[in-house]
Design a protein around this motif. Structure first.
Motif, PDB file in Angstrom:
ATOM      1  N   THR A  10      -0.605   3.562  -6.565  1.00  0.00           N
ATOM      2  CA  THR A  10      -0.858   3.742  -5.030  1.00  0.00           C
ATOM      3  C   THR A  10      -1.587   4.957  -5.056  1.00  0.00           C
ATOM      4  O   THR A  10      -2.483   5.171  -4.239  1.00  0.00           O
ATOM      5  CB  THR A  10       0.246   3.800  -4.209  1.00  0.00           C
ATOM      6  OG1 THR A  10       1.295   2.747  -4.510  1.00  0.00           O
ATOM      7  CG2 THR A  10       0.024   3.390  -2.656  1.00  0.00           C
ATOM      8  N   VAL A  52      -7.814  -3.880 -10.572  1.00  0.00           N
ATOM      9  CA  VAL A  52      -7.340  -3.535  -9.271  1.00  0.00           C
ATOM     10  C   VAL A  52      -7.822  -4.431  -8.316  1.00  0.00           C
ATOM     11  O   VAL A  52      -9.330  -4.615  -8.270  1.00  0.00           O
ATOM     12  CB  VAL A  52      -7.359  -2.377  -8.840  1.00  0.00           C
ATOM     13  CG1 VAL A  52      -6.539  -1.614  -7.516  1.00  0.00           C
ATOM     14  CG2 VAL A  52      -6.763  -1.098  -9.883  1.00  0.00           C
ATOM     15  N   ILE A  78      -1.475  -4.543  -2.825  1.00  0.00           N
ATOM     16  CA  ILE A  78      -2.472  -4.084  -3.872  1.00  0.00           C
ATOM     17  C   ILE A  78      -2.091  -4.910  -5.101  1.00  0.00           C
ATOM     18  O   ILE A  78      -0.848  -5.039  -5.328  1.00  0.00           O
ATOM     19  CB  ILE A  78      -2.194  -2.547  -4.208  1.00  0.00           C
ATOM     20  CG1 ILE A  78      -2.696  -1.539  -3.200  1.00  0.00           C
ATOM     21  CG2 ILE A  78      -3.033  -2.087  -5.303  1.00  0.00           C
ATOM     22  CD1 ILE A  78      -2.369  -0.302  -3.274  1.00  0.00           C
ATOM     23  N   ILE A  97      -4.936   4.986  -6.356  1.00  0.00           N
ATOM     24  CA  ILE A  97      -6.055   4.257  -5.761  1.00  0.00           C
ATOM     25  C   ILE A  97      -6.391   4.973  -4.523  1.00  0.00           C
ATOM     26  O   ILE A  97      -7.344   5.117  -3.965  1.00  0.00           O
ATOM     27  CB  ILE A  97      -5.107   2.961  -5.269  1.00  0.00           C
ATOM     28  CG1 ILE A  97      -5.236   1.991  -6.511  1.00  0.00           C
ATOM     29  CG2 ILE A  97      -6.281   2.258  -4.183  1.00  0.00           C
ATOM     30  CD1 ILE A  97      -4.548   0.636  -6.363  1.00  0.00           C
ATOM     31  N   SER A  98      -5.198   5.650  -3.949  1.00  0.00           N
ATOM     32  CA  SER A  98      -5.475   6.243  -2.513  1.00  0.00           C
ATOM     33  C   SER A  98      -6.243   7.432  -2.751  1.00  0.00           C
ATOM     34  O   SER A  98      -7.093   7.826  -1.864  1.00  0.00           O
ATOM     35  CB  SER A  98      -3.916   6.529  -1.896  1.00  0.00           C
ATOM     36  OG  SER A  98      -4.005   7.642  -1.111  1.00  0.00           O
ATOM     37  N   GLN A 127      -9.878   6.571  -2.853  1.00  0.00           N
ATOM     38  CA  GLN A 127     -10.359   6.259  -1.401  1.00  0.00           C
ATOM     39  C   GLN A 127     -10.636   7.404  -0.651  1.00  0.00           C
ATOM     40  O   GLN A 127     -11.585   7.437  -0.170  1.00  0.00           O
ATOM     41  CB  GLN A 127      -9.286   5.307  -0.680  1.00  0.00           C
ATOM     42  CG  GLN A 127      -9.361   3.857  -1.370  1.00  0.00           C
ATOM     43  CD  GLN A 127      -8.452   3.166  -0.445  1.00  0.00           C
ATOM     44  OE1 GLN A 127      -7.097   3.534  -0.137  1.00  0.00           O
ATOM     45  NE2 GLN A 127      -8.595   1.858  -0.074  1.00  0.00           N
ATOM     46  N   ASN A 143      -7.745  -4.576  -4.261  1.00  0.00           N
ATOM     47  CA  ASN A 143      -7.029  -3.998  -3.185  1.00  0.00           C
ATOM     48  C   ASN A 143      -7.076  -4.534  -1.945  1.00  0.00           C
ATOM     49  O   ASN A 143      -8.258  -4.927  -1.172  1.00  0.00           O
ATOM     50  CB  ASN A 143      -7.542  -2.579  -2.796  1.00  0.00           C
ATOM     51  CG  ASN A 143      -7.046  -1.696  -1.821  1.00  0.00           C
ATOM     52  OD1 ASN A 143      -5.968  -2.107  -1.222  1.00  0.00           O
ATOM     53  ND2 ASN A 143      -7.231  -0.363  -1.483  1.00  0.00           N
ATOM     54  N   ARG A 144      -6.121  -5.436  -1.191  1.00  0.00           N
ATOM     55  CA  ARG A 144      -6.109  -6.007   0.029  1.00  0.00           C
ATOM     56  C   ARG A 144      -5.082  -5.715   1.136  1.00  0.00           C
ATOM     57  O   ARG A 144      -3.874  -6.239   1.110  1.00  0.00           O
ATOM     58  CB  ARG A 144      -5.804  -7.748  -0.381  1.00  0.00           C
ATOM     59  CG  ARG A 144      -6.906  -8.369  -0.943  1.00  0.00           C
ATOM     60  CD  ARG A 144      -8.170  -8.660  -0.269  1.00  0.00           C
ATOM     61  NE  ARG A 144      -8.973  -9.426  -1.033  1.00  0.00           N
ATOM     62  CZ  ARG A 144     -10.209  -8.905  -1.622  1.00  0.00           C
ATOM     63  NH1 ARG A 144     -10.431  -7.463  -1.512  1.00  0.00           N
ATOM     64  NH2 ARG A 144     -10.988  -9.670  -1.919  1.00  0.00           N
ATOM     65  N   ASP A 145      -5.351  -4.503   1.436  1.00  0.00           N
ATOM     66  CA  ASP A 145      -4.490  -3.653   2.268  1.00  0.00           C
ATOM     67  C   ASP A 145      -3.948  -4.890   3.407  1.00  0.00           C
ATOM     68  O   ASP A 145      -4.517  -5.475   3.984  1.00  0.00           O
ATOM     69  CB  ASP A 145      -5.267  -2.640   3.101  1.00  0.00           C
ATOM     70  CG  ASP A 145      -4.434  -1.719   3.871  1.00  0.00           C
ATOM     71  OD1 ASP A 145      -3.511  -1.321   3.062  1.00  0.00           O
ATOM     72  OD2 ASP A 145      -4.586  -1.546   5.160  1.00  0.00           O
ATOM     73  N   ASP A 203     -13.061   1.889  -3.727  1.00  0.00           N
ATOM     74  CA  ASP A 203     -12.000   1.104  -4.387  1.00  0.00           C
ATOM     75  C   ASP A 203     -11.778   1.116  -5.712  1.00  0.00           C
ATOM     76  O   ASP A 203     -13.225   0.821  -6.434  1.00  0.00           O
ATOM     77  CB  ASP A 203     -11.957  -0.186  -3.815  1.00  0.00           C
ATOM     78  CG  ASP A 203     -10.860  -0.408  -2.629  1.00  0.00           C
ATOM     79  OD1 ASP A 203      -9.982   0.601  -2.350  1.00  0.00           O
ATOM     80  OD2 ASP A 203     -11.115  -1.265  -1.814  1.00  0.00           O
ATOM     81  N   TYR A 225      -3.206 -13.246  -5.509  1.00  0.00           N
ATOM     82  CA  TYR A 225      -3.365 -13.001  -3.971  1.00  0.00           C
ATOM     83  C   TYR A 225      -3.227 -14.381  -3.010  1.00  0.00           C
ATOM     84  O   TYR A 225      -2.716 -14.299  -2.427  1.00  0.00           O
ATOM     85  CB  TYR A 225      -4.562 -12.132  -3.689  1.00  0.00           C
ATOM     86  CG  TYR A 225      -4.714 -11.822  -2.328  1.00  0.00           C
ATOM     87  CD1 TYR A 225      -4.015 -10.877  -1.704  1.00  0.00           C
ATOM     88  CD2 TYR A 225      -5.774 -12.158  -1.637  1.00  0.00           C
ATOM     89  CE1 TYR A 225      -3.821 -10.730  -0.020  1.00  0.00           C
ATOM     90  CE2 TYR A 225      -6.055 -11.868  -0.331  1.00  0.00           C
ATOM     91  CZ  TYR A 225      -5.130 -11.126   0.255  1.00  0.00           C
ATOM     92  OH  TYR A 225      -5.337 -10.796   1.757  1.00  0.00           O
ATOM     93  N   SER A 242       0.751  -1.347   0.024  1.00  0.00           N
ATOM     94  CA  SER A 242       0.143   0.043  -0.027  1.00  0.00           C
ATOM     95  C   SER A 242       0.946   1.374  -0.080  1.00  0.00           C
ATOM     96  O   SER A 242       0.352   2.479  -0.394  1.00  0.00           O
ATOM     97  CB  SER A 242      -0.981  -0.130   1.368  1.00  0.00           C
ATOM     98  OG  SER A 242      -1.771  -1.196   1.213  1.00  0.00           O
TER      99      SER A 242
END
Lengths: 531, 215
Positions: A118, A144, A151, A121-122, A125, A146-148, A131, A182, A95
């Motif tokens: 990043t 994308v 990513i 995406i950020s 958010q 997003n699995r904090d 997301d 993932y 992240s």
């Protein structure tokens, strides 16, 4: 003769997107008529089209090998232009924008990208509380996950990955690919390990925890999930992996019911309390039998990863038959919070068969895979495995088992080149039966293209006027070949063939009927016990 | 566990608009200087490999931020996971010097670093190539006040640089890398690496349904 099927008022799909027109025989809308009476103008061509002449990838005048090297095969040591030529990119980053994995390019090249990703995406958010899932710029699709604190991102320029799945209204394939990558990280690290690594220090570099083998595995998966090609030159099971991921079914084996139930009862009989799941597989590729507790399930994806990791582990072992493997693995869909311990023993069926004083020449590897939740169980589990092997050696039908495993060939009607049948009847494990797989890159890429389009296309319902079965769904797309699917409540059948559509459907239904009549040989291979 | 040869360090450059953040970075990475001023929109990323103490390979991922407030919404992603933060001011602009401590506070709030007192910062005063008379009057005294202030003082290494004439830029970034690397090694030595204990076995009987996948 075709069973009496009637097309409902809905039109049969005409899926022609992205096809050169001269390769098409456009099908007019059909309604309220017998499929068997349909007449087609298109004459089937011999299926010798090269993937480069289809509208899958950008046109380029290079030879097949050059083409694949330039656009498809991954490279780490690339300049900017070479990097941009690649049709598919995968990134895994933290992240904080630090790179963890990239299919193509080295650090210098991708560090800027990871920072940018990043940031985008950020800011989404931050400003919209949402997301990003897909960024669509027409020719390029960015997905994308997003699995904090991680990513995952893919960037695709590939035709068959551009279209949305008409049934789920989702970019299913792209989404599944990111989930798979993932899940691989979860498999080897588990969720708590990843979370703890970044706790109190977001600057952590997760690459410290990964080995060269892991990066190779990620490359391999990325290639198989995208193109059906292996990361190295061994395409042995790469297309099968692609297809089983696409239809979400684990490849099964063809074994007579008697032998299967013998093996099932062997596993059950010797099972010790600590064993949660037990599998016999053929060459870590197809499930022969499986035992599982009534209250717990193991998903296709978990089995896939399990066998894949074992397989890659075995590659580094000289003589796998003398080794006992005992490895911790996290099964993310079963429980991503910890590890199970997996015992694996491989033996060669050919070495215990003696015919006329001679051994069989071709080896036929069988793997015993036993999953325990206690890491101190090694010796007990090993003992269990040894008893199972002893019993298999004494098995009268072992000769037949060998024959069945080594003759996997499935005879096809002349009109059908390839099919995959996904069973929906047996709920314990989603399995599929796949006919013999193409091994050359050209066929693999074409089949990946055909099956992806077919899977994502919308089907129309055919109401059954006759007998037993409920409504069926039919979908087809015409190229120089015809791809079609027939789906009802009990199965999904996807196939590629050439000839008249009506003949193909009729032959397809024959194959389905044959598989159904052999149901117990293909799918009755999961036994449940009280845990 | 693979011993990766290169350590990757995320370096954030902060400071008021126009102090020369982008110029410093361009000078350091590409040895270039442009007289034109172009405001950075959002952010810019550059990479540079350097060697520390003769044998440690380090890749710097430099995040050049926009000093202008309207771009500040990029926030958290920027700051979090940074290994080092460079606070910049312009030796001819007193306000930019006085704002250093706000930049530091902003960084600490957004990045949420675990040990703020140990986090590596450095201060760069840029544009020392300009005429003495344009510089902030009694600069060293004012600077001293800021760095040695007992309450929330910015007690960090200070470099005076010229991105234009390439003075001190390289050595400033070397110190940045060195400090970040030290911090990194300290973290690793403290056993913060959650390494290989696979003791998180799952308890099937206790977890019951939660261990059961939904398929």
């Amino acid at each position: 003769m075709l069973p009496r099927l009637t097309v409902s008022t809905q039109a049969v799909t005409n899926y022609t997107a992205g096809l050169p027109e001269n390769d098409l025989s456009i099908q007019t809308t059909v309604s309220n008529s017998d499929l068997s009476d349909l007449a087609f103008n298109g004459v089937a061509k011999v299926n010798n089209t090269h993937f480069q002449s289809l509208d899958i990838f950008p046109k380029d005048n290079s030879s097949e090998d050059e083409y694949l090297d330039k656009f498809v095969y991954p490279g780490k040591d690339l300049n900017n232009n070479q990097f941009n030529d690649k049709l598919k990119q995968f990134f895994i980053l933290s992240s904080s924008g630090k790179p963890i994995y990239s299919l193509n390019g080295g650090d210098e090249l991708i560090i800027g990208f990871t920072g940018l990703i990043t940031t985008i995406i950020s800011s989404f958010q931050h400003q919209l509380n949402e997301d990003i899932v897909v960024i669509d710029s027409g020719d390029v699709k960015i997905s994308v996950l997003n699995r904090d604190p991680l990513i995952l991102v893919s960037i695709s320029k590939i035709n068959y990955e551009m279209s949305m799945n008409q049934i789920t209204n989702d970019y299913q394939q792209l989404k599944n690919q990111l989930h798979s990558l993932y899940n691989y990280l979860l498999c080897i690290l588990s969720r708590p390990t990843i979370t703890k690594s970044f706790q109190n220090r977001m600057n952590y570099d997760l690459r410290k925890m990964l080995t060269d083998v892991d990066f190779k595995n990620l490359d391999d998966m990325a290639m198989k999930l995208t193109y059906g090609l292996s990361g190295d030159s061994d395409n042995d099971d790469s297309f099968e992996f692609f297809l089983s991921q696409l239809v979400n079914g684990f490849p099964t084996s063809k074994i007579s019911y008697t032998i299967r139930s013998k093996l099932n009862s062997l596993l059950l009989h010797h099972r010790i309390d600590e064993i949660l799941f037990g599998l016999l597989t053929s060459n870590l590729r197809r499930i022969i039998t499986m035992i599982k507790p009534k209250v717990h399930n193991i998903s296709n994806s978990d089995i896939d990863f399990l066998l894949r990791i074992i397989k890659n582990n075995n590659k580094n072992i000289k003589d796998i038959e003398t080794e006992d493997l005992w490895i911790p693995i996290c099964l993310p869909e079963f429980n991503s919070n910890g590890f199970v311990y997996v015992y694996v023993k491989t033996f060669d069926l050919a070495k215990i068969l003696v015919i006329d004083g001679k051994y069989y020449e071709d080896s036929q590897l069988i793997n015993i895979v036993l999953i325990s939740t206690n890491k101190n169980n090694f010796f007990k589990v090993k003992e269990m495995a040894n008893k199972i092997i002893e019993n298999i050696i004494q098995l009268e039908l072992k000769d037949k088992l060998y024959q069945e495993l080594s003759n996997y060939t499935i005879n096809l009607p002349p009109t059908i080149n390839h099919f995959v049948y996904r069973d929906l009847k047996h709920k314990d494990l989603k399995q599929c039966l796949i006919s013999n797989n193409p091994k050359d890159c050209n066929s693999i890429i074409k089949y990946v293209y055909y099956y992806s389009n077919l899977y994502n296309s919308k089907s129309s319902t055919i109401q059954s006027l006759t007998q037993e079965s409920g409504n069926r769904k039919l979908s087809y797309i015409k190229y120089d070949v015809i791809t079609f699917s027939i789906i009802d409540d009990n199965y999904e059948f996807y196939a590629i063939g050439s000839g008249e559509l009506s003949d193909l459907i009729s032959d397809g239904l024959k194959v389905v009927k044959w598989i159904k009549s052999n149901d117990k040989r293909f799918f009755g291979n999961v036994v449940k016990f009280n845990f | 566990m693979s011993g990766r040869k290169k350590t990757l360090l995320k370096v954030i450059i902060l400071g008021d608009s126009g102090v020369g953040k982008t110029s410093l970075m361009q000078q350091f990475v590409n040895n270039k200087f442009s007289h034109q001023y172009k405001a950075t929109i959002g952010a810019d990323f550059l990479t540079k490999d350097i060697t520390i103490d003769g044998n440690k390979q380090v890749t710097l991922q430099i995040w050049d931020t926009a000093g202008q407030e309207r771009f500040q919404s990029l926030g958290v992603a920027f700051y979090r996971g940074a290994d080092c933060c460079v606070l910049c001011y312009d030796v001819t602009n007193e306000k930019s010097l006085n704002n250093l401590s706000s930049w530091k506070d902003e960084f600490l709030v957004q990045s949420n670093v675990s040990n703020p007192q140990d986090f590596p910062f450095i201060i760069i005063g840029n544009k020392i190539d300009v005429d003495e008379n344009k510089k902030i009057s009694s600069l060293s005294k004012k600077l001293n006040n800021i760095t040695n202030n007992q309450l929330g003082g910015l007690n960090y290494p200070v470099f005076e640089t010229s991105a234009k004439d390439a003075i001190n830029v390289e050595s400033a970034f070397e110190v940045v890398a060195k400090m970040a690397l030290q911090q990194e090694e300290l973290n690793d030595a403290n056993g913060n690496d959650v390494s290989d204990d696979y003791n998180d076995a799952i308890n099937i009987h206790l977890e019951g349904d939660s261990g059961n996948c939904a398929c």
